[in-house]
Design a protein around this motif. Structure first.
Motif, short mmCIF file in Angstrom:
data_model
loop_
_atom_site.label_atom_id
_atom_site.label_comp_id
_atom_site.label_asym_id
_atom_site.label_seq_id
_atom_site.Cartn_x
_atom_site.Cartn_y
_atom_site.Cartn_z
N ALA A 402 0.81 -1.31 0.02
CA ALA A 402 -0.01 -0.08 0.01
C ALA A 402 0.80 1.27 -0.01
N ASP A 403 0.24 2.48 -0.52
CA ASP A 403 1.20 3.54 -0.68
C ASP A 403 1.85 3.92 0.77
N GLY A 404 3.07 4.33 0.75
CA GLY A 404 3.78 4.83 1.84
C GLY A 404 3.92 3.72 3.05
N VAL A 405 3.45 2.37 3.00
CA VAL A 405 3.81 1.42 3.94
C VAL A 405 5.21 1.09 4.15
N LEU A 406 5.92 0.62 3.08
CA LEU A 406 7.27 0.10 3.08
C LEU A 406 8.16 1.49 3.83
N GLN A 408 7.51 3.82 5.15
CA GLN A 408 7.37 4.16 6.79
C GLN A 408 7.98 3.31 7.56
N ILE A 409 7.64 2.06 7.28
CA ILE A 409 8.55 1.00 8.19
C ILE A 409 9.90 1.19 7.88
N LEU A 410 10.59 1.37 6.78
CA LEU A 410 12.13 1.53 6.64
C LEU A 410 12.69 2.75 7.31
N ALA A 411 11.78 3.89 7.30
CA ALA A 411 12.20 4.93 8.00
C ALA A 411 12.14 4.57 9.85
N THR A 412 11.26 4.07 10.02
CA THR A 412 11.25 3.61 11.49
C THR A 412 12.58 2.71 12.13
N LEU A 451 6.16 -8.10 8.37
CA LEU A 451 5.13 -7.03 8.39
C LEU A 451 4.17 -7.43 7.19
N ASN A 452 2.98 -6.74 7.35
CA ASN A 452 1.80 -6.87 6.57
C ASN A 452 2.02 -5.54 5.45
N CYS A 453 2.07 -6.13 4.11
CA CYS A 453 2.31 -4.94 3.03
C CYS A 453 1.14 -4.18 2.83
N LYS A 454 0.00 -4.26 3.31
CA LYS A 454 -1.34 -3.71 3.07
C LYS A 454 -1.44 -2.61 4.17
N THR A 455 -1.16 -3.43 5.29
CA THR A 455 -1.57 -2.32 6.40
C THR A 455 -0.58 -1.67 7.18
N GLY A 456 0.72 -2.06 6.86
CA GLY A 456 1.62 -1.72 7.70
C GLY A 456 2.10 -2.12 9.17
N TYR A 457 1.39 -3.33 9.59
CA TYR A 457 1.40 -3.75 11.14
C TYR A 457 2.62 -4.70 10.73
N PHE A 458 3.57 -4.46 11.96
CA PHE A 458 4.77 -5.59 11.85
C PHE A 458 5.09 -5.77 13.18
N VAL A 459 5.67 -7.07 13.46
CA VAL A 459 5.63 -7.84 14.63
C VAL A 459 7.02 -8.78 14.74
N GLY A 460 7.72 -8.64 15.87
CA GLY A 460 8.86 -9.78 15.93
C GLY A 460 8.53 -10.71 16.69
N ASN A 461 9.54 -11.27 17.24
CA ASN A 461 9.48 -12.42 18.52
C ASN A 461 9.80 -11.87 19.95
N GLY A 462 9.93 -10.56 20.06
CA GLY A 462 10.45 -10.08 21.33
C GLY A 462 9.23 -10.51 22.45
N SER A 463 9.53 -10.68 23.67
CA SER A 463 8.51 -10.99 24.60
C SER A 463 7.88 -9.58 25.19
#
Length: 471
Positions: A402-406, A408-412, A451-463
């Motif tokens: 989706a527009d701007g998602v990737l 924004q994730i890379l910038a973060t 990461l979800n390329c449509k919504t921008g949601y991303f999550v790792g394995n951190g507890s």
């Protein structure tokens, strides 16, 4: 009526004459005086006052005329009042004129007419009467005349004194009123002069105040303020204080208070940013909010300035929200990365890692990053299981970001130190519910998050962070 009085009136009506036989017995001086008395009309029974009045009649009349003239001249000299008391003054003059007249014995005891019987009496009867009785009667008449004259004079004096006192009272009242009017008129003239002088002194100050007030704004409509003028507000306050007490002070104070409110609002908002966000009425969108910034809505009453303030506050609030979310993701991703590294070291052998890489077709789908060719990726740590059939469906629109998602994730990721520049590896994992999922790795193959390329949601394995995916 007594015989004495009848005889006296009878003799008064007779023409006076000097008897020659009587003159023979007198000395020359006595004869002269007697002749003067006869010529003046003096009778033997006249009192001393009557004799004096008859002998000095001309002098008394002249003195009475002179006295009246003197009184009139004296009143004319003091005549300086208004026409308001003219009638009273004339009445006083008439009263004075009447009180100056001295009554004569003729006025006090007017002669009574004699009847026929009395006229026929022998004139010699008077000569036979007792001289003692005659003297007593004369003295009694003289005393009576003197008492009546004194009473008349006292009444005249009392009347004159009363009139004079009334006149003096009127003069005092009129004079006091005249003085009051003069003082009141002078006071008004002084106040008018002072007011005119005050207005002349205030006018230059008012013009200076309005000129400096206008200089705070960038335009004549007062829609924006110049930041460079903020420090000059104290100078405007000095001019405002000089206007205190004038009728222009209220309007000037209203302008000053409104301006001070607007300046303070802009200064308060700018203080929440690392650099001023509002400069000369324009919002700088590159300004960054401070980490401890606190934003609250502010209203100044100036519509245009309030609009810019609202935009600056919204910008600051959005930055605070974004920073908070990024902090949570950073902690989660870092923990996940550490956990994946430990798991890969303890459970994965070189042979198993190689077989895992062989099970996923290598693709050049870096989206600006590095190629995964020859890199041992920690695919076992992926939060979403790999699906080769979905990966092979390369033309599926689910893989489109989706527009701007990737971006924004890379910038973060860059801001948190996960990656540097384009030093990262991006790999497709699976399609779930029409959404394509990717894994992000470091250049050495370390797993970061999915990461979800449509919504921008991303999550790792951190507890301690998100334990569930978004599907």
């Amino acid at each position: 009526m007594s015989k004495k009085r009848r005889n006296r009136h009878k003799k008064e009506n007779q023409e006076p004459r000097f008897d020659f036989d009587e003159a023979k017995e007198l000395t020359v001086g006595q004869a002269i005086r007697k002749n003067e008395e006869v010529e003046a009309g003096v009778l033997p029974e006249d009192s001393i006052l009557d004799k004096y009045v008859k002998q000095h009649k001309d002098e008394i009349e002249a003195d009475k005329f002179a006295t009246r003239q003197y009184k009139k001249e004296e009143l004319v000299e003091t005549q300086s009042l208004d026409d308001l008391i003219q009638e009273m003054r004339e009445a006083v003059e008439e009263s004075e004129a009447s009180s100056e007249e001295v009554p004569s014995s003729e006025d006090i005891l007017p002669p009574l007419p004699l009847d026929d019987e009395e006229q026929g009496l022998d004139p010699l009867l008077l000569e036979d009467e007792n001289p003692t009785e005659m003297t007593e009667e004369v003295e009694e008449e003289q005393n009576l005349s003197l008492l009546e004259q004194e009473g008349s004079e006292k009444k005249s004096k009392k009347g004159f004194v009363s009139t004079a006192l009334a006149l003096v009272s009127v003069i005092i009242c009129v004079s006091a009123y005249y003085v009051y009017r003069q003082v009141n008129r002078s006071t008004k003239e002084i106040q008018t002069a002072q007011s005119s002088s005050s207005e002349q002194n205030v006018q230059p100050i008012l013009e200076d105040f309005n000129s400096q007030y206008d200089a705070f704004y960038t335009d004549s409509n007062k829609t924006a303020l110049k930041n460079s003028q903020f420090d000059k507000l104290s100078q405007l306050k000095t001019l405002l204080d000089k206007l205190e007490g004038s009728r222009e002070h209220a309007l000037a104070k209203s302008k000053y208070d409104s301006l001070a409110t607007q300046i303070k609002a802009i200064q308060d908002v700018n203080a929440q940013f690392e650099k001023p966000a509002i400069v000369d009425g324009v919002l700088d969108t590159n300004a960054k909010a401070k980490s401890d910034a606190k934003f609250t809505d502010i209203k100044t009453g100036n519509t245009e300035i309030d609009k810019v303030l609202d935009k600056a506050i919204s910008l600051g609030k959005s930055q605070k929200t974004s920073t908070s979310s990024s902090s949570q993701i950073s902690s989660s991703s870092q923990a996940s990365s550490n956990s994946s590294t430990e798991s890969s070291t303890s459970n994965t052998s070189p042979s198993s890692s190689g077989s895992s890489n062989n099970s996923v077709s290598a693709r050049d789908d870096s989206h600006g990053g590095l190629s995964s060719s020859g890199v041992n990726l920690q695919r076992a740590s992926s939060r979403v299981p790999f699906n080769q059939s979905a990966i092979d469906d390369s033309n599926n629109s689910a893989w489109d970001f989706a527009d701007g998602v990737l971006e924004q994730i890379l910038a973060t990721s860059r801001s948190r130190g996960y990656i540097t520049g384009n030093q990262y590896i991006l790999e497709r994992v699976n399609i779930v519910n029409g959404n394509g999922y990717y894994n992000l790795y470091k250049p050495d193959g370390t797993y970061l998050f999915t990461l979800n390329c449509k919504t921008g949601y991303f999550v790792g394995n951190g507890s301690g962070h998100a334990d569930d995916l978004d599907y």
